[in-house]
Design an enzyme around this catalytic site. Structure first.
Site, PDB file in Angstrom:
ATOM      1  CG  ASP A  22      -2.112  -0.919   1.101  1.00 39.96           C
ATOM      2  OD1 ASP A  22      -2.357  -1.409  -0.009  1.00 39.96           O
ATOM      3  OD2 ASP A  22      -2.793  -1.161   2.118  1.00 39.96           O
ATOM      4  CG  ASP A  32      -3.494  -8.186  15.925  1.00 40.21           C
ATOM      5  OD1 ASP A  32      -4.376  -7.449  16.430  1.00 40.21           O
ATOM      6  OD2 ASP A  32      -2.278  -7.949  16.063  1.00 40.21           O
TER       7      ASP A  32
END
Length: 482
Positions: free
Chosen positions: A87, A235
């Site tokens: 990105d 996560d």
């Protein structure tokens, strides 16, 4: 009435500090009781197809090191798919294109995947890559980590049952002695990975994927709903959703994946902000769902402790602020004498934290004398840094509670590069006005403690004074060095 109100408020928030410390003690006991348990492993007779995902954003200093480590994995090339989820909006992309071209020429299956925007940040990049992944298992490495040559060979055998959905390895540290700041991080992270993760895993409780240096079963991610970007800790969020679906996780402390600790205060603050705000967001999202699941009470309690542990910074800040008028009240009035027999509780809290950290250091160093030397030198600075970060982290907590959306701020990494960090703007000292005011507040509190000869409160206030002083020093030093 004001005096009674201060006492009630202080008691209320200090109760949660005691509760958190008791939770730490319970984890420590669980770890010690189960430390000799061995994870079951299977023989790796065939090599499953593995997709390695590397989420990248402006990592020009460390991307070559990461890709070099991936290319050195002892695993058949025809069973390995590498996704560079890039990105970046700087020259990192050009570096990646150059390196991936060389790796393709060497026979690697490697994709350089670019998105039009950073929608969903890291979670969005991982989910996008997942839709393209062909592997049965998904290994994930952040840019500052180094994959050991035998990482896959050593980790895959821990998928010893069809319901094991993720295997996490322990983080190591490339630069733990670089500064006092990195030493403080080392002791905190080692306590988490040696006591928290191992104690929870072997005790049969929920553990979390730590965002990197772990392997997922692809079907587990898909069954749990995939990566979601509504928190900054994707996560932790996915970990709990998967385990509430019945998946089990393994933790392998003997497999160590080294990484770079941030050596700048600005980097530590942005990292801590992301972890803490994301943790609060995840607790809001999943706490009720956790308690609705058909799980043992102990699993729910330990799971709640993990989801709520970031709130401790707010409790520390609030109780420390209230302790100053409390000290004045104690020394100006005899009306509440019985209440001020609280010093025993404070000593117990500090002792539990000391034992927790000492055990982690002892497990790491193996030798008692080395652990004693390390705890004497590192524990005080770890406490001081925690105190100094309490205001900044409390702001993260409040923004998480309010549901205020903030960007996913990358943590700058430098490897061995001595180049100027052009990703991180010079820290404006004006940002540290709250810490400066708190430094003055606790300086005056320390003077008052000397005046009253109240050494119990004095020690507490000196810790807070040192914490905010350390933060101010690091901020000034960092700005002067840029």
């Amino acid at each position: 009435m004001l005096a009674l109100g201060i006492i009630i408020l202080y008691s209320f928030f200090f109760f949660f500090i005691i509760l958190f410390s008791l939770g730490q003690l319970a984890l420590l006991i669980t770890f010690l009781a189960n430390r000799n348990k061995v994870n079951p492993k299977i023989q790796l007779e065939t090599f499953p197809l593995i997709t390695i995902q590397l989420p990248i954003y402006n990592e020009r200093f460390v991307i070559k090191r990461l890709l070099d480590s991936i290319s050195n994995l002892n695993y058949p090339k025809d069973k390995l798919e590498i996704q560079v989820l890039d990105d970046s909006n700087d020259d990192t992309s050009a570096i990646i294109e150059q390196i991936t071209g060389k790796l393709r020429a060497l026979g690697f299956t490697i994709s350089h995947i670019k998105r039009e925007n950073r929608t969903g940040f890291k979670a969005g990049a991982l989910q996008n890559g997942l839709t393209l992944a062909t592997g049965e298992y998904i290994a994930i490495f952040d840019a500052d980590f180094i994959a050991g040559p035998d990482f896959l060979i050593n980790t895959l055998p821990h998928f010893s049952h069809d319901k094991i959905g993720m295997v996490q390895t322990r983080w190591g540290h490339i630069n733990p002695r670089e500064s006092w700041l990195t030493r403080a991080q080392e002791i905190g992270l080692n306590s988490h990975f040696i006591i928290d993760q191992d104690g929870r895993a072997k005790g049969g409780y929920f553990i979390s994927f730590n965002g990197t240096a772990g392997i997922w079963r692809k079907s587990c991610i898909e069954n749990a709903g995939g990566w979601e970007a509504d928190t900054l800790t994707e996560d932790l969020d996915l970990s709990y959703r998967a385990q509430m679906k019945g998946w089990r996780f393994n933790y392998c402390p003997e497999i160590i994946s080294p990484a770079e600790l941030p050596n700048l205060l600005s980097a530590v603050r942005s990292q801590q902000f992301r972890w803490i705000k994301g943790g609060v967001e995840t607790s809001k999202k999943l706490m009720v769902r956790l308690w609705k699941c058909k799980l043992p009470l102990s699993t729910k309690l330990f799971g709640s402790l993990q989801l709520l542990n970031n709130y401790i910074y707010a409790f520390i800040l609030i109780t420390s602020l209230l302790s100053v008028p409390l000290m004045i009240l104690k020394n100006k009035s005899t009306e509440f004498d019985q209440f001020f027999n609280w010093s025993t509780s404070l000593i117990i809290v500090l002792l539990i934290n000391f034992l927790y950290c000492f055990t982690a250091i002892l497990m790491d160093k193996k030798k008692a004398i080395d652990a004693i030397i390390e705890i004497i030198s590192a524990f005080p600075i770890a406490i001081v840094v925690s105190m100094g970060m309490s205001y900044h982290n409390t702001i993260a907590i409040l923004k998480g509670i309010q549901g205020q959306k903030t960007a996913f701020i990358r943590t700058p990494k430098f490897s061995e590069s001595k180049e100027e960090n052009h990703y991180s703007k010079k820290q404006r000292l004006g940002k540290f006005i709250p810490e400066f005011l708190l430094f003055i507040y606790f300086f005056l509190a320390a003077l008052a403690g000397l005046y009253f000869k109240d050494f119990g409160f004095l020690i507490y206030h000196l810790l807070m004074l040192s914490g905010f002083g350390f933060v101010l020093f690091c901020a000034y030093d960092e700005r002067s060095g840029q």
